[in-house]
Design an enzyme around this catalytic site. Structure first.
Site, PDB file in Angstrom:
ATOM      1  N   PHE A 104     167.171 -79.170  53.051  1.00  0.00           N
ATOM      2  CA  PHE A 104     167.955 -79.610  54.204  1.00  0.00           C
ATOM      3  C   PHE A 104     167.248 -79.242  55.506  1.00  0.00           C
ATOM      4  CE2 PHE A 104     171.485 -78.758  57.288  1.00  0.00           C
ATOM      5  CZ  PHE A 104     171.881 -80.076  57.462  1.00  0.00           C
ATOM      6  N   GLY A 106     164.474 -76.756  54.969  1.00  0.00           N
ATOM      7  CA  GLY A 106     163.192 -76.300  54.444  1.00  0.00           C
ATOM      8  C   GLY A 106     162.234 -77.462  54.233  1.00  0.00           C
ATOM      9  N   VAL A 127     172.652 -75.160  46.301  1.00  0.00           N
ATOM     10  CA  VAL A 127     173.429 -74.076  45.705  1.00  0.00           C
ATOM     11  C   VAL A 127     174.930 -74.341  45.756  1.00  0.00           C
ATOM     12  CG1 VAL A 127     171.716 -72.278  46.138  1.00  0.00           C
ATOM     13  CG2 VAL A 127     173.438 -72.774  47.886  1.00  0.00           C
ATOM     14  N   LYS A 159     180.217 -74.769  53.587  1.00  0.00           N
ATOM     15  CA  LYS A 159     180.190 -74.876  52.129  1.00  0.00           C
ATOM     16  C   LYS A 159     179.026 -74.085  51.532  1.00  0.00           C
ATOM     17  CE  LYS A 159     181.135 -78.823  50.127  1.00  0.00           C
ATOM     18  NZ  LYS A 159     181.111 -80.261  49.765  1.00  0.00           N
ATOM     19  N   ASN A 167     178.776 -69.581  43.804  1.00  0.00           N
ATOM     20  CA  ASN A 167     177.942 -69.996  42.670  1.00  0.00           C
ATOM     21  C   ASN A 167     176.870 -68.961  42.358  1.00  0.00           C
ATOM     22  OD1 ASN A 167     179.241 -72.435  42.075  1.00  0.00           O
ATOM     23  ND2 ASN A 167     178.051 -73.556  43.596  1.00  0.00           N
ATOM     24  N   TYR A 213     178.860 -71.021  61.246  1.00  0.00           N
ATOM     25  CA  TYR A 213     177.816 -70.117  60.743  1.00  0.00           C
ATOM     26  C   TYR A 213     178.321 -68.679  60.710  1.00  0.00           C
ATOM     27  CZ  TYR A 213     173.253 -67.787  60.432  1.00  0.00           C
ATOM     28  OH  TYR A 213     172.189 -67.005  60.043  1.00  0.00           O
ATOM     29  N   LYS A 217     179.261 -66.614  57.180  1.00  0.00           N
ATOM     30  CA  LYS A 217     178.557 -65.403  56.741  1.00  0.00           C
ATOM     31  C   LYS A 217     179.527 -64.230  56.577  1.00  0.00           C
ATOM     32  CE  LYS A 217     174.200 -66.716  56.475  1.00  0.00           C
ATOM     33  NZ  LYS A 217     173.445 -66.654  55.196  1.00  0.00           N
ATOM     34  N   GLN A 230     185.521 -56.057  41.713  1.00  0.00           N
ATOM     35  CA  GLN A 230     186.265 -56.630  40.593  1.00  0.00           C
ATOM     36  C   GLN A 230     185.410 -56.926  39.377  1.00  0.00           C
ATOM     37  OE1 GLN A 230     188.964 -59.762  41.744  1.00  0.00           O
ATOM     38  NE2 GLN A 230     189.039 -60.631  39.689  1.00  0.00           N
ATOM     39  N   HIS A 249     160.051 -73.937  61.951  1.00  0.00           N
ATOM     40  CA  HIS A 249     160.246 -75.335  62.292  1.00  0.00           C
ATOM     41  C   HIS A 249     160.105 -75.496  63.810  1.00  0.00           C
ATOM     42  CE1 HIS A 249     161.971 -79.338  62.562  1.00  0.00           C
ATOM     43  NE2 HIS A 249     161.986 -79.405  61.240  1.00  0.00           N
TER      44      HIS A 249
END
Length: 325
Positions: A104, A106, A127, A159, A167, A213, A217, A230, A249
C-alpha cells in the site's frame, strides 16, 4: 556472429557434438559404399547407433553442466547480498525472515537487494486478512505512518491497526510466538508534557484528522496487553518517534523528506511559523537495533524509541540547505 577465437568453440560439448557429426558423415559414406550385404549393414548400423547414443549422452551431460555453470555464475553476479553478522558456531540457528506486505505504501525495490536469498521470503499479503505461517517472532510493523498516507484512506488505516493486529495476535497465540507491535509517539496526541515518558497518558482528540492513526495504535496496544493477560501471549510494544534513513518515500509528507525534496529541487523550504518548534530525529539503524533489543529482552511494557535530543525545525532546515548547496 561468432569468430574462431570465440570460447564457445573450445567448450567440451561443442567438440563432442562435432565428433558425432563426423561419425555420422563417415557412416553415410560407408553406407554408400556397402557391398549390399544385409547382415554387414545391420551390424555396422547397430555399432554406429550404439556409439551415437553414447556420444549423445555425453553431449547432453556436457550441455547440462555448462548451463548449470552459466546460471550459477550469473546468479553469483546478480545477487550481491548485504553483509550479515556472523555468529559463533554454537549460536547459529536456521533463520528464515518472512516479510508480509500489501505494498500500500511499501515498494518491492526496498527489499530488492534481499530477493533470492535462501533465508528471505517476500509475501504480498494484507494483514487485515488472516495468514497461516509457522514463526517464532512477529514484528508487527504494518500501517501507513505518514499523514498523507494514513489520511488518504482512514478506514483502511483503522482496519490495519485493529483487524490486522488481531490477526497477528491470533498467529502469535497459535504458534506461541513472541510479538512486537510498532506503536507510535502519536499515542500521546498533542502532548502537554515534554518530553513524554511512557507513563504519560497523553492529550488526544478521538475525532481529529489524525485520529485514524493515533486511536488505531492506542487500541492496538490495548489488544496486545489483553492477549498477554488472557492468552499468555508474549508481547512487546515500541512507541517510535521521528525516524529517517535510506529508501524513504519522497512523498512521505514528514519533515525530513519534505525538506530534502524541496532543497534538491531548488525550492524554498516550507517552515510553519518561526520554525522554533522542536523535533527529535533518529536514524533507522538505531531504530532497528532498538527493536531487536526490545524483542529479545525481558521487558514487556511500552518503550519509547527515539533520539532524546531535540532540535529546532529552523536549524534543521538550514542544515539541509547547506548540505544540498
Amino acid at each position: 556472429m561468432f569468430s574462431a577465437n570465440n570460447s564457445v568453440f573450445r567448450q567440451p560439448w561443442v567438440i563432442l557434438l562435432v565428433a558425432a557429426l563426423f561419425m555420422f558423415v563417415v557412416y553415410q559414406l560407408s553406407k554408400g559404399s556397402s557391398d549390399g550385404s544385409g547382415e554387414r549393414f545391420h551390424e555396422e548400423n547397430a555399432h554406429f547407433m550404439s556409439n551415437l547414443d553414447n556420444i549423445k549422452r555425453l553431449v547432453q551431460s556436457e550441455v547440462r553442466a555448462e548451463l548449470l555453470n552459466s546460471v550459477s555464475v550469473a546468479t553469483k553476479d546478480v545477487h550481491a547480498y548485504p553483509p550479515v553478522k556472523t555468529l559463533p558456531e554454537i549460536e547459529k540457528l536456521r533463520i528464515l525472515v518472512i516479510v508480509v506486505d500489501n505494498m500500500f505504501t511499501g515498494r518491492q525495490k526496498n527489499v530488492a537487494h534481499w530477493l533470492g536469498h535462501p533465508n528471505f521470503q517476500l509475501i504480498v499479503h494484507d494483514v487485515v486478512e488472516p495468514i497461516m505461517l509457522e514463526v517464532d517472532q512477529i514484528y508487527h510493523l504494518a500501517c501507513p505512518a505518514s499523514p498523507p498516507h494514513y489520511q488518504y484512506n482512514p478506514i483502511k488505516t483503522i482496519k490495519t491497526s485493529t483487524e490486522g493486529t488481531l490477526n497477528m495476535l491470533g498467529l502469535a497465540k497459535r504458534t506461541r510466538a513472541r510479538m512486537l507491535l510498532t506503536s507510535t509517539s502519536e499515542v500521546y496526541g498533542d502532548p502537554e508534557v515534554h518530553p513524554q515518558s511512557e507513563s504519560y497518558w497523553g492529550h488526544v482528540n478521538p475525532i481529529g484528522p489524525r485520529a485514524c492513526y493515533d486511536e488505531g495504535k492506542r487500541v492496538a496496544e490495548t489488544m496486545m496487553y489483553a492477549y498477554e493477560k488472557q492468552a499468555a501471549v508474549e508481547v512487546r510494544v515500541a512507541r517510535i518517534f521521528n525516524t529517517f534513513g535510506p529508501r524513504m518515500h519522497p512523498n512521505d509528507g514528514r519533515v525530513v523528506s519534505n525538506f530534502i525534496i524541496q532543497a534538491i529541487q531548488g525550492k524554498d523550504i516550507t517552515i510553519y511559523g518561526e520554525g522554533l518548534q522542536t523535533r527529535s530525529f533518529q536514524y533507522v539503524d538505531d531504530l532497528v537495533e532498538g527493536l531487536i533489543r526490545l524483542m529479545d529482552g525481558n521487558y514487556s511494557l511500552p518503550v519509547n524509541i527515539g533520539n532524546p535530543d531535540e532540535y529546532k525545525v529552523k536549524d534543521f532546515a538550514i542544515l539541509i540547505k547547506d548540505l544540498t548547496g
